[in-house]
Scaffold this motif. Structure first.
Motif, PDB file in Angstrom:
ATOM      1  N   ILE A  79       0.838  -1.205   0.000  1.00  0.00           N
ATOM      2  CA  ILE A  79       0.000   0.000   0.000  1.00  0.00           C
ATOM      3  C   ILE A  79       0.872   1.253   0.000  1.00  0.00           C
ATOM      4  CG2 ILE A  79      -1.575   1.376   1.430  1.00  0.00           C
ATOM      5  CD1 ILE A  79      -2.910  -1.268   2.254  1.00  0.00           C
ATOM      6  N   GLN A  80       1.893   1.261   0.820  1.00  0.00           N
ATOM      7  CA  GLN A  80       2.792   2.415   0.874  1.00  0.00           C
ATOM      8  C   GLN A  80       3.495   2.623  -0.467  1.00  0.00           C
ATOM      9  OE1 GLN A  80       5.134   1.243   4.243  1.00  0.00           O
ATOM     10  NE2 GLN A  80       3.754   2.185   5.738  1.00  0.00           N
ATOM     11  N   ALA A  81       3.871   1.514  -1.106  1.00  0.00           N
ATOM     12  CA  ALA A  81       4.527   1.621  -2.416  1.00  0.00           C
ATOM     13  C   ALA A  81       3.555   2.160  -3.469  1.00  0.00           C
ATOM     14  CB  ALA A  81       5.072   0.265  -2.838  1.00  0.00           C
ATOM     15  N   VAL A  93      -8.489   0.257  -4.919  1.00  0.00           N
ATOM     16  CA  VAL A  93      -7.504  -0.654  -4.329  1.00  0.00           C
ATOM     17  C   VAL A  93      -8.178  -1.391  -3.181  1.00  0.00           C
ATOM     18  CG1 VAL A  93      -5.252  -0.872  -3.201  1.00  0.00           C
ATOM     19  CG2 VAL A  93      -5.624   0.921  -4.919  1.00  0.00           C
ATOM     20  N   THR A  94      -8.033  -2.703  -3.135  1.00  0.00           N
ATOM     21  CA  THR A  94      -8.607  -3.506  -2.060  1.00  0.00           C
ATOM     22  C   THR A  94      -7.605  -4.567  -1.640  1.00  0.00           C
ATOM     23  OG1 THR A  94     -10.567  -4.780  -1.363  1.00  0.00           O
ATOM     24  CG2 THR A  94      -9.724  -5.200  -3.577  1.00  0.00           C
ATOM     25  N   ASP A  95      -7.870  -5.229  -0.534  1.00  0.00           N
ATOM     26  CA  ASP A  95      -6.979  -6.284  -0.067  1.00  0.00           C
ATOM     27  C   ASP A  95      -7.819  -7.475   0.374  1.00  0.00           C
ATOM     28  OD1 ASP A  95      -7.978  -5.178   2.401  1.00  0.00           O
ATOM     29  OD2 ASP A  95      -6.342  -6.247   3.406  1.00  0.00           O
ATOM     30  N   THR A  99      -6.922  -9.078   9.037  1.00  0.00           N
ATOM     31  CA  THR A  99      -7.084  -7.964   9.974  1.00  0.00           C
ATOM     32  C   THR A  99      -7.237  -6.689   9.165  1.00  0.00           C
ATOM     33  OG1 THR A  99      -4.697  -7.624  10.182  1.00  0.00           O
ATOM     34  CG2 THR A  99      -5.730  -9.089  11.774  1.00  0.00           C
ATOM     35  N   LYS A 100      -7.892  -5.705   9.735  1.00  0.00           N
ATOM     36  CA  LYS A 100      -8.239  -4.535   8.950  1.00  0.00           C
ATOM     37  C   LYS A 100      -7.807  -3.201   9.550  1.00  0.00           C
ATOM     38  CE  LYS A 100      -9.591  -5.989   5.247  1.00  0.00           C
ATOM     39  NZ  LYS A 100      -8.384  -6.775   5.389  1.00  0.00           N
ATOM     40  N   GLY A 101      -7.766  -3.102  10.865  1.00  0.00           N
ATOM     41  CA  GLY A 101      -7.494  -1.817  11.490  1.00  0.00           C
ATOM     42  C   GLY A 101      -6.213  -1.153  11.012  1.00  0.00           C
ATOM     43  N   THR A 102      -5.091  -1.846  11.133  1.00  0.00           N
ATOM     44  CA  THR A 102      -3.801  -1.252  10.755  1.00  0.00           C
ATOM     45  C   THR A 102      -3.680  -1.078   9.245  1.00  0.00           C
ATOM     46  OG1 THR A 102      -2.747  -3.445  10.731  1.00  0.00           O
ATOM     47  CG2 THR A 102      -2.620  -2.178  12.778  1.00  0.00           C
ATOM     48  N   ILE A 103      -4.315  -1.972   8.487  1.00  0.00           N
ATOM     49  CA  ILE A 103      -4.251  -1.860   7.027  1.00  0.00           C
ATOM     50  C   ILE A 103      -5.010  -0.619   6.554  1.00  0.00           C
ATOM     51  CG2 ILE A 103      -5.104  -2.904   4.884  1.00  0.00           C
ATOM     52  CD1 ILE A 103      -4.261  -5.598   5.969  1.00  0.00           C
ATOM     53  N   VAL A 104      -6.203  -0.390   7.105  1.00  0.00           N
ATOM     54  CA  VAL A 104      -6.980   0.785   6.713  1.00  0.00           C
ATOM     55  C   VAL A 104      -6.259   2.065   7.135  1.00  0.00           C
ATOM     56  CG1 VAL A 104      -9.154   2.023   7.084  1.00  0.00           C
ATOM     57  CG2 VAL A 104      -9.185  -0.447   6.688  1.00  0.00           C
ATOM     58  N   SER A 109      -2.468   6.789   3.279  1.00  0.00           N
ATOM     59  CA  SER A 109      -1.492   7.317   2.308  1.00  0.00           C
ATOM     60  C   SER A 109      -2.066   7.317   0.904  1.00  0.00           C
ATOM     61  CB  SER A 109      -0.203   6.491   2.353  1.00  0.00           C
ATOM     62  OG  SER A 109      -0.458   5.126   2.039  1.00  0.00           O
ATOM     63  N   LEU A 110      -2.936   6.356   0.583  1.00  0.00           N
ATOM     64  CA  LEU A 110      -3.621   6.338  -0.715  1.00  0.00           C
ATOM     65  C   LEU A 110      -4.715   7.400  -0.751  1.00  0.00           C
ATOM     66  CD1 LEU A 110      -4.007   2.481  -1.306  1.00  0.00           C
ATOM     67  CD2 LEU A 110      -2.622   4.046  -2.671  1.00  0.00           C
TER      68      LEU A 110
END
Length: 368
Positions: A79-81, A93-95, A99-104, A109-110
């Motif tokens: 995601i950062q890239a 963009v999806t994943d 787990t979701k908290g830290t990813i969201v 940044s997006l």
């Protein structure tokens, strides 16, 4: 729908999503990337993707949909890239992470670049892994949780559902924090309990050599999720640790309550404890897929004679019924053994049972 779909991570989940999108959107071009070049080559050879990208920037630049199907820590890095690349303004963009908290949070940044990120978690899996195990039917009737942030446009959520319509999954939209709490209860926490039971049994087996032999059959079944990937579960536990610490504190209180029941020797209360557990468990949906992938097992009572296993598998092969695993619980001379055969779907298990009963007089059950 047409356009370009870029799948990052061509394992079981990423590969199966690619197949679902190809089935529902025949005009779409499916591009894939995997850090394991052999997986990408295999995905193209099997027709899972249309072409393999050399790297993430190449695959992402013209994509209308980007699916990140990678471990949680890798997903954050990806995601950062992506946030540093020039993407199509309308891209989603999806994943597929657990787990979701830290990813969201990372996906902010997006968002700052005007890119829509919608967290996703298809609650499906298999005994097998890798792109060669990918199937169009993997997500059928499974829950697919979507966790858009508050600023995501509802039209974008509907667009993502359209792209994923070929999964035939049941979409639920919830907040990222609610997702982590719910999956912590029904998925992450049970994996901890299963692993802890196995660890305790392992320690006790140091002084009781019969334990490994006796801990077959049902013990293996109730702890089989402890065989999941240690690396994956390390990442999941670390990303959802606050929820899991709270659940472990509640579990300790629960176990203290059981200990008190035993110390008091109150048979009526012990009976009630198990009775209430049985009522709740028996009331759970039997046909629906849940947070933990189901095990579609068929138990076959077979006599102990040479070739009986190949006989059974031969009948299944004649009917073109695929199996994912097979093992013997017990075989002794002149006594029936139990052959446990695992299948990809409930439909396959039912077909297998009908097949075996039509060819043999062996007893069968689903073990539920």
């Amino acid at each position: 729908m047409n356009g370009r779909v870029f799948v990052i991570g061509l394992g079981l989940i990423g590969g199966s999503l690619a197949l679902c999108i190809k089935k529902a959107h025949k005009e779409a071009a499916i591009i894939g990337f995997d850090i394991n070049r052999e997986q990408a080559r295999l995905a193209k050879m099997l027709g899972v993707i249309d072409e393999a990208a050399e790297n993430i920037p190449e695959g992402a630049k013209d994509a209308d949909l980007i699916i990140i199907s990678a471990p949680v820590n890798d997903t954050k890095s990806i995601i950062q890239a992506l946030s540093k690349l020039t993407l199509k303004p309308e891209v989603i963009v999806t994943d597929t992470g657990s787990t979701k908290g830290t990813i969201v949070e990372t996906a902010d940044s997006l968002k700052k670049e005007g890119i829509t990120f919608i967290g996703g978690h298809p609650m499906a899996g298999s005994h097998k892994s890798g792109v060669s195990a990918a199937k169009e039917i993997l997500f059928e009737n499974a829950f697919y949780l979507l966790t858009p942030d508050e600023g995501a446009a509802p039209s974008k959520v509907e667009e993502l559902k359209g792209w994923l319509s070929g999964t035939n999954a049941k979409f639920l939209t919830i907040a990222p924090q609610n997702h982590d709490y719910l999956t912590g209860i029904v998925s992450h926490f049970p994996h901890i309990i299963a692993a802890s039971i196995v660890r305790q049994t392992e320690k006790l087996s140091a002084t009781e050599q019969l334990i490994p032999r006796l801990a077959a059959g049902g013990f293996r079944d109730i702890t089989r999720i402890a065989s999941s990937s240690p690396k994956m579960w390390k990442d999941i536990l670390l990303h959802n640790r606050e929820v899991l610490i709270d659940l472990l504190n509640q579990w300790q209180k629960e176990m203290n309550g059981v200990k008190e029941l035993l110390e008091s020797g109150n048979g009526e209360e012990i009976f009630d404890y198990f009775s209430q557990a049985k009522q709740f468990r028996d009331g759970l949906p039997q046909k629906e897929k849940g947070a933990i992938p189901s095990f579609y097992d068929l138990y076959v009572d077979v006599p102990d004679y040479p070739g009986v296993v190949s006989e059974i598998t031969g009948y299944l092969a004649q009917e073109k019924i695929s199996i994912t695993n097979i093992r013997i619980l017990e075989t002794r001379e002149d006594i029936n053994g139990v052959l446990v055969i695992s299948f990809q779907t409930e439909e396959d298990r039912q077909r297998a049972e009908k097949c075996i009963l039509s060819y043999t007089s062996f007893g069968t059950s689903n073990g539920s």
